[in-house]
Motif scaffolding. Sequence first.
Motif, PDB file in Angstrom:
ATOM      1  N   LEU A 211       0.807  -1.212   0.000  1.00 48.03           N
ATOM      2  CA  LEU A 211       0.000   0.000   0.000  1.00 48.03           C
ATOM      3  C   LEU A 211       0.847   1.271   0.000  1.00 48.03           C
ATOM      4  O   LEU A 211       0.295   2.372  -0.043  1.00 48.03           O
ATOM      5  CB  LEU A 211      -0.960  -0.006   1.195  1.00 48.03           C
ATOM      6  N   ALA A 212       2.135   1.112   0.041  1.00 48.83           N
ATOM      7  CA  ALA A 212       3.038   2.259   0.040  1.00 48.83           C
ATOM      8  C   ALA A 212       2.633   3.305   1.076  1.00 48.83           C
ATOM      9  O   ALA A 212       2.357   4.464   0.785  1.00 48.83           O
ATOM     10  CB  ALA A 212       3.099   2.881  -1.357  1.00 48.83           C
ATOM     11  N   ILE A 213       2.529   2.854   2.315  1.00 51.49           N
ATOM     12  CA  ILE A 213       2.218   3.767   3.422  1.00 51.49           C
ATOM     13  C   ILE A 213       3.104   3.359   4.597  1.00 51.49           C
ATOM     14  O   ILE A 213       3.409   2.168   4.756  1.00 51.49           O
ATOM     15  CB  ILE A 213       0.707   3.686   3.778  1.00 51.49           C
ATOM     16  N   ASP A 214       3.550   4.326   5.380  1.00 53.04           N
ATOM     17  CA  ASP A 214       4.340   3.997   6.572  1.00 53.04           C
ATOM     18  C   ASP A 214       3.425   3.350   7.600  1.00 53.04           C
ATOM     19  O   ASP A 214       2.300   3.802   7.803  1.00 53.04           O
ATOM     20  CB  ASP A 214       4.948   5.269   7.179  1.00 53.04           C
ATOM     21  N   VAL A 215       3.923   2.302   8.244  1.00 55.47           N
ATOM     22  CA  VAL A 215       3.126   1.649   9.276  1.00 55.47           C
ATOM     23  C   VAL A 215       3.874   1.753  10.600  1.00 55.47           C
ATOM     24  O   VAL A 215       5.068   1.483  10.661  1.00 55.47           O
ATOM     25  CB  VAL A 215       2.884   0.158   8.937  1.00 55.47           C
ATOM     26  N   THR A 216       3.147   2.164  11.629  1.00 58.52           N
ATOM     27  CA  THR A 216       3.772   2.247  12.945  1.00 58.52           C
ATOM     28  C   THR A 216       2.938   1.427  13.925  1.00 58.52           C
ATOM     29  O   THR A 216       1.707   1.528  13.930  1.00 58.52           O
ATOM     30  CB  THR A 216       3.907   3.718  13.399  1.00 58.52           C
ATOM     31  N   PRO A 217       3.568   0.551  14.708  1.00 57.27           N
ATOM     32  CA  PRO A 217       2.760  -0.268  15.615  1.00 57.27           C
ATOM     33  C   PRO A 217       2.253   0.560  16.800  1.00 57.27           C
ATOM     34  O   PRO A 217       3.044   1.208  17.487  1.00 57.27           O
ATOM     35  CB  PRO A 217       3.743  -1.344  16.088  1.00 57.27           C
ATOM     36  N   ALA A 218       0.933   0.548  17.003  1.00 62.25           N
ATOM     37  CA  ALA A 218       0.365   1.202  18.182  1.00 62.25           C
ATOM     38  C   ALA A 218       0.374   0.215  19.334  1.00 62.25           C
ATOM     39  O   ALA A 218       0.452   0.578  20.497  1.00 62.25           O
ATOM     40  CB  ALA A 218      -1.057   1.662  17.884  1.00 62.25           C
ATOM     41  N   SER A 219       0.265  -1.070  18.976  1.00 59.13           N
ATOM     42  CA  SER A 219       0.373  -2.115  19.994  1.00 59.13           C
ATOM     43  C   SER A 219       1.215  -3.237  19.406  1.00 59.13           C
ATOM     44  O   SER A 219       1.447  -3.271  18.192  1.00 59.13           O
ATOM     45  CB  SER A 219      -1.027  -2.627  20.373  1.00 59.13           C
ATOM     46  N   TRP A 220       1.685  -4.115  20.263  1.00 61.90           N
ATOM     47  CA  TRP A 220       2.491  -5.233  19.773  1.00 61.90           C
ATOM     48  C   TRP A 220       1.929  -6.530  20.359  1.00 61.90           C
ATOM     49  O   TRP A 220       1.749  -6.634  21.572  1.00 61.90           O
ATOM     50  CB  TRP A 220       3.968  -5.067  20.167  1.00 61.90           C
ATOM     51  N   PRO A 221       1.633  -7.520  19.490  1.00 60.48           N
ATOM     52  CA  PRO A 221       1.016  -8.742  20.002  1.00 60.48           C
ATOM     53  C   PRO A 221       1.993  -9.602  20.801  1.00 60.48           C
ATOM     54  O   PRO A 221       3.179  -9.655  20.483  1.00 60.48           O
ATOM     55  CB  PRO A 221       0.576  -9.466  18.722  1.00 60.48           C
ATOM     56  N   ILE A 222       1.471 -10.249  21.817  1.00 59.75           N
ATOM     57  CA  ILE A 222       2.288 -11.170  22.620  1.00 59.75           C
ATOM     58  C   ILE A 222       1.771 -12.573  22.334  1.00 59.75           C
ATOM     59  O   ILE A 222       0.646 -12.917  22.691  1.00 59.75           O
ATOM     60  CB  ILE A 222       2.162 -10.847  24.125  1.00 59.75           C
TER      61      ILE A 222
END
Length: 538
Positions: A171-182
Amino acid sequence: MLDRASNQPELPPEIARRRTFAIISHPDAGKTTLTEKFLLYGGAIQMAGQVRAKGEARRTRSDFMQMEKDRGISVSASAMSFDFSNQGTDYRFNLVDTPGHSDFSEDTYRTLTAVDAAVMVIDGAKGVESQTQKLFEVCRLRDLPILTFCNKMDRESRDTFEIIDEIQENLAIDVTPASWPIGMGRDFLGCYDLIHDRLELMDRADRNKVAESIQINGLDDPELAKHVPEAELNKLLEEVEMARELLPTFDQQALLDGTMTPIWFGSAINSFGVQELMQGIAEYGPQPQPQKAEPRQISPEESKVCGFVFKVQANMDPKHRDRVAFVRLASGHFKRGMKLTHVRSKKPMAISNPVLFLASDRELAEEAWAGDIMGIPNHGQLRIGDTLTEGEMVRATGIPSFAPELLQTCRAGDPLKAKHLEKALMQFAEEGAAKVFKPAFGSGFIVGVVGALQFEVLASRIELEYGLPVRFEASQFTSARWVTGPKDKVDAFIAANKQHISHDNDGDVVFLTRLQWDIDRVARDYPDVTLSATKEMM
Ligand code: G4P
């Protein structure tokens, strides 16, 4: 909480608390389930499981088509409003539903002109699927802010980095994790909330329970080890360290500009991660945005009311031939009974029975603010693209009409009913459900749609609403283009190409053809005539 982005003006609090958005996803990713949980947290329903039931009830009222019931798809989009309280602020969420079936219509595109943001739901095992990609591209055209929810983490999913990479690349978009799965799948424990430094633990025993949230003082807080087993904790620490090195950090302005999407991981069916996503929409999502219009842009904080029609749904109640125009308020504070000017006809219109789509049911709207979606019952005066104002002659722009990709000839089963057929087809054309072309030569109508399913939808509605069996047959044409240019040039063009000429329901000239070659020929031979695949609704 981060500061409000610099380009957002101070809005009256009633407007500033509004968040108007749509969900985009591929069928089966979990849009319905997520919507249901939104309503649950919004206090609009008491128990999950009601949306489907409600969906059934709604279908008998509005989506009345047997086919919808049979196939379990929703052909018509609707809107819902509910409240969400976050850190002492009450937000008003307006969720505009987009049809989820892959064979979607122009409604889907136009719905996205009525929202300020989109939530993109992807299935953690499947990643970015075709329909998501298509819808994303429509959002991109408007630089719509997008918040991402990666669903079904309770099932075996892809590796977290892989999912993020796929979104960034496809999708050519920056992705930033708001949460991280455990963990994931059967070992999915929950998420670490990277924005608020919280640990969210999923409760598998109670699907409707809000996840337990534990405040943590950063990732080296010993408190973490009390809740997360050592192996999972080590993996989490390692991954988050890597993510912080490799992935961009959250930047609200980039979200609002549509160049970055924060991603939350969760499981809608387990009510997990949904509340955090809603907080994200509330805290970082856009407030009602300005609307492009001619001759000037409309800003939400303006005191005078301005709204535009982005969707018309006819016969929501088959017993009454009513239509509901869905209006997005672009500015002002609307009160019931107000007289507004219908800009296209320059006539006043008393809006006495507007409808707000509160999640519980259709409800008479006493008031609405910029950002809200309102339904206005009418007898056909309101069309897609129309603007309503308190007198100013402005016209909302950017609500597109697309050249249909599929054309078929429509004939009444009973040839004596041709007039009835014309009336029915014109209604659907005004509603935006199809394009109807009356060829200059020959009889019958040529109907154009964006997705093949729409022919079935139309045939079934014409039979149901007008008691008129119809046939759709292959047409000799496959493409339609609107013709514009100086009048004398267009007239000359029409005279020389009569067998290709038709008029749409607005009376505009349309060139029909089977060959791209024909379109290229016109470009070459008639340099002053323009053939276009889109027309702005007015
Ligand atoms: P859609 O509107 O995007 O098409 O998706 P929908 O919510 O209907 O969900 C599609 C299927 O995925 C449903 O299962 C739903 O229960 C399931 N689902 C949604 N969220 C989650 C999740 O977080 N985890 C898991 N494991 N499944 C999820 P179905 O069997 O098709 O329907 P149903 O019998 O459950 O109603």
